[in-house]
Design an enzyme around this catalytic site. Sequence first.
Site, PDB file in Angstrom:
ATOM      1  N   ASP A  71     116.438  55.547  33.605  1.00 14.33           N
ATOM      2  CA  ASP A  71     117.891  55.705  33.702  1.00 14.33           C
ATOM      3  C   ASP A  71     118.491  54.360  34.158  1.00 14.33           C
ATOM      4  OD1 ASP A  71     120.404  56.807  33.908  1.00 14.33           O
ATOM      5  OD2 ASP A  71     119.855  58.344  35.365  1.00 14.33           O
ATOM      6  N   GLU A 122     121.254  49.913  31.710  1.00 13.28           N
ATOM      7  CA  GLU A 122     122.214  49.107  30.905  1.00 13.28           C
ATOM      8  C   GLU A 122     122.169  47.628  31.256  1.00 13.28           C
ATOM      9  OE1 GLU A 122     122.953  51.892  32.629  1.00 13.28           O
ATOM     10  OE2 GLU A 122     122.792  53.201  30.889  1.00 13.28           O
ATOM     11  N   ASP A 158     126.156  60.862  31.244  1.00 15.74           N
ATOM     12  CA  ASP A 158     126.781  61.780  32.198  1.00 15.74           C
ATOM     13  C   ASP A 158     128.035  62.433  31.637  1.00 15.74           C
ATOM     14  OD1 ASP A 158     124.722  61.002  33.756  1.00 15.74           O
ATOM     15  OD2 ASP A 158     125.879  59.640  35.002  1.00 15.74           O
TER      16      ASP A 158
END
Length: 954
Positions: A536, A539, A613
Amino acid sequence: MAVTTVYSFLRLAAFFVFALNVSFSTAVKHEGFKTCDQSGFCKRNRAFADAVASSSTTSPYRISPESATFANGQFRATVLKTIADGLTVHLPLNVTFLKSGLARVTLDEERRRTGDIELRHGSKARKERYNESPAWALVGGLDIDFSAQLGEHGNSDVTAIRYGDNQRNEAFIRHDPFSIYFQRDGETQVTFNQRGFLNIEHWRPKVEVEVEEGVEKPVTAEDESTWWEESFGGNTDTKPKGPESVALDVSFPGYEHVFGIPEHTGPLSLRETRGGSQDAFTDPYRMYNSDVFEYELNSPMTLYGSIPFMQAHRKGSSVGILWLNAAETWVDITKKKGTKSKVDTDTHWISESGILDVFVFLGPRPEDLTKALGDLTGQTQLPQTFSIGYHQCRWNYMSDEEVKEVDAKFDRHGIPYDVIWLDLEYTDDRKYFTVDSDKFHNPAAMHAQLDERHRKLVTLIDPHIKNTANYPVVDQLKEKDLTIKNKDGVTYEGWCWPGSSHWIDCFDPKARAWWKTLFKPDFFKFSTYNTYIWNDMNEPSVFNGPETTMPKDNLHHGDWEHRDVHNINGMTFVNATYHALLDRKPGKPIRPFVLTRSFYAGSQRLGAMWTGDNLAEWGHLEASLPMILSLNIAGMPSSGADVGGFFGTPSSELLTRWFQAGAFYPFFRAHAHIDTRRREPYVAGPPYTGIMAQAIRLRYQLLPVWYTAYHEASVDNSPILRPQYYVHPEDEAGFSMDDQFYVGSTGLLSKPVTKEGAATVDVYFADDEIYYDYFDYTIYSKKGFRTVDAPLDKIPLFARGGHIIPRKDRPRRSSHLMQWDPITLVIFLGKSGDAEGTLYVDDGETFDYQSGAQIFSKFVFDGVSSTLTSQDIAPKGSLTDSYRKTMAPVRVEKVIIIGAPAHWADKKHISAEQGKEKMQPKLQFHPASGNKAAWAVVRDPKVSIAKEWKIRFA
Ligand SMILES: *[C@@H]1O[C@H](CO)[C@@H](O)[C@H](O)[C@H]1NC(C)=O
Ligand SMILES: *[C@@H]1O[C@H](CO)[C@@H](O)[C@H](O)[C@H]1NC(C)=O
């Protein structure tokens, strides 16, 4: 997970709360992310485009005639950019023609390439334009078409080159001003620089102007205010290389629809972004992988991942481009009336840095594009079977006892599932590879319970490593110098879940090698070989960084600036994890499973992604479908959205509908924020729990269909979910539809209910083929929209006539337990009375399938001879025979024929044969009633799936 509510903040350092200026409303923080106007190079290029469009000046780019050569499938030349004072900038151009029928155009900048420039602030960054995107994104497809040859053109200013299949493609390279037109079958499909927006911001030294009292600054034609430094949200980008953007207009004449460039929340058919129709956006589509907190719907804002691939479609033709650039990128889209009352789509691509590197695909079929894209960027990973089952996740299951309890409750309620997930809180103080042993007293007992039921565990491991004392992982990371650096070349420090953190730099081969050591069970003691990984925040998310990510002037391995590699960065981390899992167990390698949030072209080779999300709102359920379809046609089919929505608490109705939709996501996982009420499918009670359980069981019943679709994606990267236009490329009415889709090539058409209180849905049938209701065989045989009943317990699912699908009908607790279960074949006869389908089977775990340990059968029902045959179409290898032997006991236990001819009513027995064996299985006929089709069942024909067989109904 993203930065979120007060609750989670309280657990972080107090000053951090302050630094983030948190909002409590459920809406995206627009001010946290740049608009085009706030992104210097985007603004400059839009202004440049406007200036070009409104004046009669021509593009300042031309090919230097003496530089142009064509040989061995490649056109090379120097493009000259005229700048002030009659000076020119030299830009080396390659136009390369590939065997696949693609053309590739690259444009570099001579001075930067040769390092003949000076960087400001004493920067250590590389001087070249970034040219290593292909090294990470591409795996093949680059063979040159040596038969490409010069064509004819009346104008000596134009070089024509014919290439591709039967030389049906032709590129027309105009020299002055420079532009390229790509034709197929004599018709222009794609153009470059037709509108003159090509812009390569060349290197120039900063001219320091001393501002004297009373003396005006010299006026220059260009707005330099964003050339040398840019600040946003309190962060300053020092831009040591000055302005260096690359931009180009790409037009698709006669194409009204363009698709792709995920990840965005808007419709599958991309909207206009300047002027144009009423529903046009005002900003371009943006691709800059970011942790966008509570993202909004119907927006061109960037999200967590990017694939710079766009497909244009019209009746009879699909074409596209891959814009291979890893820097921040914006795409403007406008449409206009073209010739013959057709609509042209014009696009404008703008990247902050790097070379220009674009592939042109001329189709003509949608599957030609996906195949060519797969040849370039790789195929979808063939996943382990467990990972296409149902995944149960929550932030967080707080202890080993809780994991065991949730696991037991699934069994108590008879709901199958394969994987339970542990989010962040299992770690000791957010230090990855450690465990909080206050909460997890006895992990061994937890693992044992999961193993016993053949279930798996997935745990979170993120790329930010806590900067703290007595943590061997961070000590080694720093000692071995494997971190991403700040602009001064010193280990970068920023904030993420653990507070102060450092980031591993997976562009560095040494970092990838070290990462592997951390996954060995003697180091990652909490894990077992049945533990898989969730990456997760890659980025990367940096809570106190510009736009919640890393400063662009940070430095990576090879001294490339973060600016250049940003969109690829997340993929290199997943790749490191993939290889760590591949190597962790001695002996036979097992297929890794890694879930990622950030992705780029090529990520499909490494695992699955999810859409981040989302919110527990009907709009987010609805938006998940176009998002996943966009990913599917852009080469990342293994995708899903959080079932139930991450933030907020869904009503039982919403949750139920979401499970029904989620059962059709290629990656099927429920997830929930830590502040939300518990919502495992057994929590809601009747009637909801039963209905959700049914949706999950449908997923398991259709696992052979899903696995076969994944197999197809692993061969030619074909979409697992297929939008209407992809399956019916001639049917214009379906081109913009993105709320119904097909599963692989099975003809199964799903239209999930995404509206609150809906009791019906309007389904679109694209042709006059027969469509059957999957559950009760109601016939729909007319092209057009039909309103069908969809009460809460009904999933609108249809089967297009002419297809055969394999199922496993015995309910089990997990996919592993189904591995030896017999197959049911369901034949949906088409109008012609024929049908076809496939089944792919292997061990669902190892790589033995690559050595022939697989069964790949084609089923054909021939209406004329009333014969069903199973043909072996698998490639053979050294393990074929032994694998087939172990699979011999797996048989076809039932064949159901929907739309069975009425004269079968008289038959009691039919004949089946496999090798020398002859059988006479019973046939049971059920006549048509009302608008429900007749159907017949063959019970236990005693044929094994491991060998060819035949069943005669005549
Ligand atoms: C252009 O082609 C030449 C020769 O094939 C190659 O050396 C060069 O690297 C290419 N340029 C780019 C930017 O790919
Ligand atoms: C993935 O890792 C392998 C092995 O270290 C390396 O060869 C490859 O270039 C990497 N690819 C990506 C996309 O990071």
